[in-house]
Design an enzyme around this catalytic site. Structure first.
Site, PDB file in Angstrom:
ATOM      1  N   ASP A  30       1.697   3.913   2.895  1.00 54.25           N
ATOM      2  CA  ASP A  30       0.687   4.787   2.267  1.00 54.25           C
ATOM      3  C   ASP A  30       1.336   5.947   1.498  1.00 54.25           C
ATOM      4  O   ASP A  30       1.563   5.823   0.295  1.00 54.25           O
ATOM      5  CB  ASP A  30      -0.310   5.291   3.314  1.00 54.25           C
ATOM      6  CG  ASP A  30      -1.691   5.575   2.744  1.00 54.25           C
ATOM      7  OD1 ASP A  30      -1.880   5.346   1.536  1.00 54.25           O
ATOM      8  OD2 ASP A  30      -2.580   6.013   3.496  1.00 54.25           O
ATOM      9  N   ASP A  31       1.624   7.045   2.196  1.00 49.69           N
ATOM     10  CA  ASP A  31       2.235   8.232   1.570  1.00 49.69           C
ATOM     11  C   ASP A  31       3.394   8.686   2.462  1.00 49.69           C
ATOM     12  O   ASP A  31       3.305   9.695   3.174  1.00 49.69           O
ATOM     13  CB  ASP A  31       1.189   9.356   1.456  1.00 49.69           C
ATOM     14  CG  ASP A  31      -0.009   8.930   0.632  1.00 49.69           C
ATOM     15  OD1 ASP A  31       0.090   8.916  -0.601  1.00 49.69           O
ATOM     16  OD2 ASP A  31      -1.041   8.568   1.238  1.00 49.69           O
ATOM     17  N   HIS A  90       0.868  -1.188   0.000  1.00 50.57           N
ATOM     18  CA  HIS A  90       0.000   0.000   0.000  1.00 50.57           C
ATOM     19  C   HIS A  90       0.901   1.233   0.000  1.00 50.57           C
ATOM     20  O   HIS A  90       1.327   1.717   1.052  1.00 50.57           O
ATOM     21  CB  HIS A  90      -0.923  -0.026   1.224  1.00 50.57           C
ATOM     22  CG  HIS A  90      -1.951   1.060   1.229  1.00 50.57           C
ATOM     23  ND1 HIS A  90      -3.159   0.941   1.877  1.00 50.57           N
ATOM     24  CD2 HIS A  90      -1.969   2.300   0.673  1.00 50.57           C
ATOM     25  CE1 HIS A  90      -3.866   2.046   1.728  1.00 50.57           C
ATOM     26  NE2 HIS A  90      -3.148   2.898   1.005  1.00 50.57           N
ATOM     27  N   HIS A 123      -9.471   1.070  -1.526  1.00 49.71           N
ATOM     28  CA  HIS A 123      -9.450   1.683  -0.200  1.00 49.71           C
ATOM     29  C   HIS A 123     -10.871   1.599   0.359  1.00 49.71           C
ATOM     30  O   HIS A 123     -11.836   1.986  -0.321  1.00 49.71           O
ATOM     31  CB  HIS A 123      -9.064   3.157  -0.273  1.00 49.71           C
ATOM     32  CG  HIS A 123      -7.602   3.413  -0.520  1.00 49.71           C
ATOM     33  ND1 HIS A 123      -6.905   2.855  -1.540  1.00 49.71           N
ATOM     34  CD2 HIS A 123      -6.720   4.198   0.168  1.00 49.71           C
ATOM     35  CE1 HIS A 123      -5.645   3.281  -1.489  1.00 49.71           C
ATOM     36  NE2 HIS A 123      -5.505   4.098  -0.465  1.00 49.71           N
ATOM     37  N   GLU A 137     -11.372   3.306   5.781  1.00 51.96           N
ATOM     38  CA  GLU A 137     -10.340   4.207   6.318  1.00 51.96           C
ATOM     39  C   GLU A 137     -11.088   5.319   7.068  1.00 51.96           C
ATOM     40  O   GLU A 137     -11.059   5.351   8.290  1.00 51.96           O
ATOM     41  CB  GLU A 137      -9.486   4.793   5.173  1.00 51.96           C
ATOM     42  CG  GLU A 137      -8.397   5.774   5.634  1.00 51.96           C
ATOM     43  CD  GLU A 137      -7.676   6.480   4.480  1.00 51.96           C
ATOM     44  OE1 GLU A 137      -8.174   6.439   3.337  1.00 51.96           O
ATOM     45  OE2 GLU A 137      -6.614   7.093   4.735  1.00 51.96           O
ATOM     46  N   HIS A 185       1.396   4.850  -2.396  1.00 53.65           N
ATOM     47  CA  HIS A 185       1.076   5.742  -3.522  1.00 53.65           C
ATOM     48  C   HIS A 185       2.385   6.391  -3.956  1.00 53.65           C
ATOM     49  O   HIS A 185       2.995   7.127  -3.156  1.00 53.65           O
ATOM     50  CB  HIS A 185       0.077   6.810  -3.088  1.00 53.65           C
ATOM     51  CG  HIS A 185      -1.204   6.243  -2.532  1.00 53.65           C
ATOM     52  ND1 HIS A 185      -2.330   6.083  -3.295  1.00 53.65           N
ATOM     53  CD2 HIS A 185      -1.519   5.775  -1.293  1.00 53.65           C
ATOM     54  CE1 HIS A 185      -3.297   5.552  -2.558  1.00 53.65           C
ATOM     55  NE2 HIS A 185      -2.825   5.353  -1.328  1.00 53.65           N
TER      56      HIS A 185
HETATM   57  N1  HPA Z   1      -6.440   7.525   1.223  1.00 50.62           N
HETATM   58  C1  HPA Z   1      -7.158   7.758   0.115  1.00 50.62           C
HETATM   59  N2  HPA Z   1      -6.607   8.213  -0.981  1.00 50.62           N
HETATM   60  C2  HPA Z   1      -5.302   8.426  -1.012  1.00 50.62           C
HETATM   61  C3  HPA Z   1      -4.524   8.208   0.087  1.00 50.62           C
HETATM   62  C4  HPA Z   1      -5.122   7.725   1.273  1.00 50.62           C
HETATM   63  O1  HPA Z   1      -4.486   7.511   2.324  1.00 50.62           O
HETATM   64  N3  HPA Z   1      -3.263   8.521  -0.262  1.00 50.62           N
HETATM   65  C5  HPA Z   1      -3.291   8.913  -1.545  1.00 50.62           C
HETATM   66  N4  HPA Z   1      -4.525   8.855  -2.007  1.00 50.62           N
HETATM   67 ZN    ZN Z   2      -3.701   4.775   0.419  1.00 52.79          ZN
END
Ligand code: HPA
Ligand code: ZN
Length: 358
Positions: free
Chosen positions: A301-302, A40, A220, A223, A42
Site C-alpha cells: 500500500d504505502d 497494490h 479500492h 477498506e 501507491h
Molecule cells: N486507501 C485509500 N487511498 C489511498 C490509500 C489507501 O490506503 N493510500 C493512498 N491513497
Molecule cells: Zn491503497
C-alpha cells in the site's frame, strides 16, 4: 612408520566415528526472497521522510514539519483520513520530473531486495495537477524510472492512475481525458482516497469511459466502507481486481461471488493495522479470507508510512497468523496470476516460483 605408530593409527581409524552424514539442515523458508508481484502500491506512499526533505530543500518548499523526526512523529494514524492528510502534504515536495524519477527509482531499489519481480504501481494524478504540476511531468518521471528499473533492477512494471474519490466525478473525467495522450504508458485506472461517503457509483460514467478507451479497471473498496462498496465496484465499475476488500467477509453472498469469479483482492495487512481497519496483525482476516477460498494477494500500500515493504508484509503476517509456507507460495502465485502482464511473462514468473523448494 614404526609398528607402534601403525597400530595407534589403526586403532584411531577403527574407533573413529562413522563419517557423520547428518541430514542437510533444512533451508529456512525465506518469504522475503520469494519471487512476487506487488499489485497494490501507491508510488507517493513510498516517499521516505529523508527523500521528502531532500526534494523539498532542492525545490525551496517549506513543509509543516521542521525535520525528519517531527514528520515521523506524525505517522501515528487514527484512520484513513488522518493518514491522507500527511500523505498529501508530504507529496507537495514533488515538482519536477527528476523528483518523480528519484521517488520511483528509490522504490524499485527497495522492492528488488524484497523479492519483487513485477510491480503494478498506482499514482494519483489529481494530487499533482491540482498543485500546478503537469500530468506529463508526473507520467514521464515515473515511467522513465520504470523503464530504467527493468534494466537496472530486473523489475517489470505497469502503471495505473487512480482518481481521488473525494473529488468531484467531473474532475476524474477531466483527468481521464487529459491522460489519453499517455495511454501507451498507463494500463488501467483505479479509485482511491477517502472511501466513506464516496461510493464507486459516483464514478460509473468515468469508469465506463475508461473501459471504452481500453483501460483495465480496479478500485479500492471494502477498506473502511462495507461490502456494499465491493458490490458496486464489481457491478458498476467492472473491476478486474478489488483493492483491499477485507470487509467482504462480512457478507457471505459477496464472498461466494468473489470466490466463484476468482476475483483477486489486493490485501495490505500492515496498512490495515496502521490505519486501524483491524486492531492488530494477529487479528487480521487474511488467513480467514484464504480459508474462505478468496483469491488473495499480499501488498504494502504505502510502505514508507506503514512500517514495511511487501516482503515485510509477507514475513510479519506469516508470523502473526502462522501462515504455512504453502500459503505464502499461494499468495505469491496469486500475485502473478492477478497481474496485468502478458502470458509469456506470467509463465516465466510462475516457473521461477515453481522452482522454489519448501
Ligand atoms: N486507501 C485509500 N487511498 C489511498 C490509500 C489507501 O490506503 N493510500 C493512498 N491513497
Ligand atoms: Zn491503497
Amino acid at each position: 612408520m614404526d609398528r607402534g605408530c601403525f597400530i595407534a593409527s589403526l586403532a584411531a581409524l577403527v574407533s573413529a566415528p562413522a563419517v557423520a552424514v547428518s541430514p542437510k539442515p533444512a533451508k529456512t523458508f525465506d518469504a522475503m526472497a520469494l519471487p512476487k508481484a506487488e499489485l497494490h502500491l501507491h508510488i507517493e506512499g513510498t516517499l521516505e521522510p529523508e527523500l521528502i526533505f531532500t526534494i523539498a530543500g532542492r525545490n525551496g518548499i517549506r513543509l509543516d514539519y521542521p525535520n525528519v523526526e517531527a514528520l515521523r512523529e506524525a505517522y501515528n494514524f487514527s484512520d484513513l483520513q488522518s493518514f491522507l492528510d500527511v500523505y498529501y502534504h508530504a507529496m507537495e515536495a514533488l515538482r519536477v520530473e527528476r523528483d518523480y524519477y528519484e521517488l520511483t527509482t528509490a522504490y524499485l531499489k527497495r522492492a528488488q531486495s524484497q523479492g519483487v519481480r513485477h510491480a503494478e504501481i498506482f499514482f494519483d494524478p489529481q494530487a499533482h495537477t491540482k498543485r500546478g504540476v503537469a500530468l506529463a511531468v508526473v507520467v514521464e518521471g515515473i515511467s522513465s524510472a520504470l523503464a530504467d528499473g527493468r534494466k537496472n533492477f530486473g523489475i517489470t512494471s505497469r502503471l495505473i492512475m487512480c482518481f481521488l474519490r473525494d473529488m468531484p466525478s467531473d474532475s476524474a473525467m477531466a483527468t481521464l481525458e487529459s491522460a489519453l495522450p499517455h495511454k501507451d504508458r498507463i494500463v488501467g485506472v483505479g479509485l482511491d482516497s477517502a472511501e466513506r461517503g464516496n461510493p464507486p457509483s459516483k464514478f460509473t460514467a468515468v469508469f465506463d469511459r475508461a473501459r471504452a478507451e481500453g483501460f483495465l479497471t480496479v478500485a479500492h473498496a471494502g477498506e473502511e466502507a462495507g461490502p456494499e462498496y465491493v458490490w458496486e465496484a464489481l457491478d458498476l465499475l467492472k473491476v478486474s481486481r478489488v483493492d483491499h476488500g477485507v470487509r467482504s467477509l462480512e457478507d457471505p453472498k459477496l464472498v461466494a461471488r468473489l470466490v466463484a469469479e476468482r476475483m483477486p483482492l489486493t490485501v495490505c495487512p500492515l496498512s490495515n493495522v496502521r490505519l486501524r481497519v483491524v486492531p492488530s496483525l494477529a487479528a487480521h482476516p487474511l488467513k480467514r479470507m484464504i480459508d474462505a477460498g478468496l483469491m488473495c494477494t499480499c501488498n504494502s500500500d504505502d510502505p514508507a508510512y506503514f512500517g514495511g515493504y511487501v516482503g515485510d508484509n509477507f514475513v510479519q503476517t506469516a508470523t502473526a497468523l502462522s501462515l504455512s509456507n504453502q500459503q505464502l507460495i499461494a499468495l505469491a502465485r496469486n500475485s502473478f496470476e492477478a497481474s496485468f502482464i502478458d502470458e509469456a511473462l506470467r509463465r516465466q514468473y510462475l516457473a521461477e516460483l515453481d522452482s522454489v523448494s519448501l
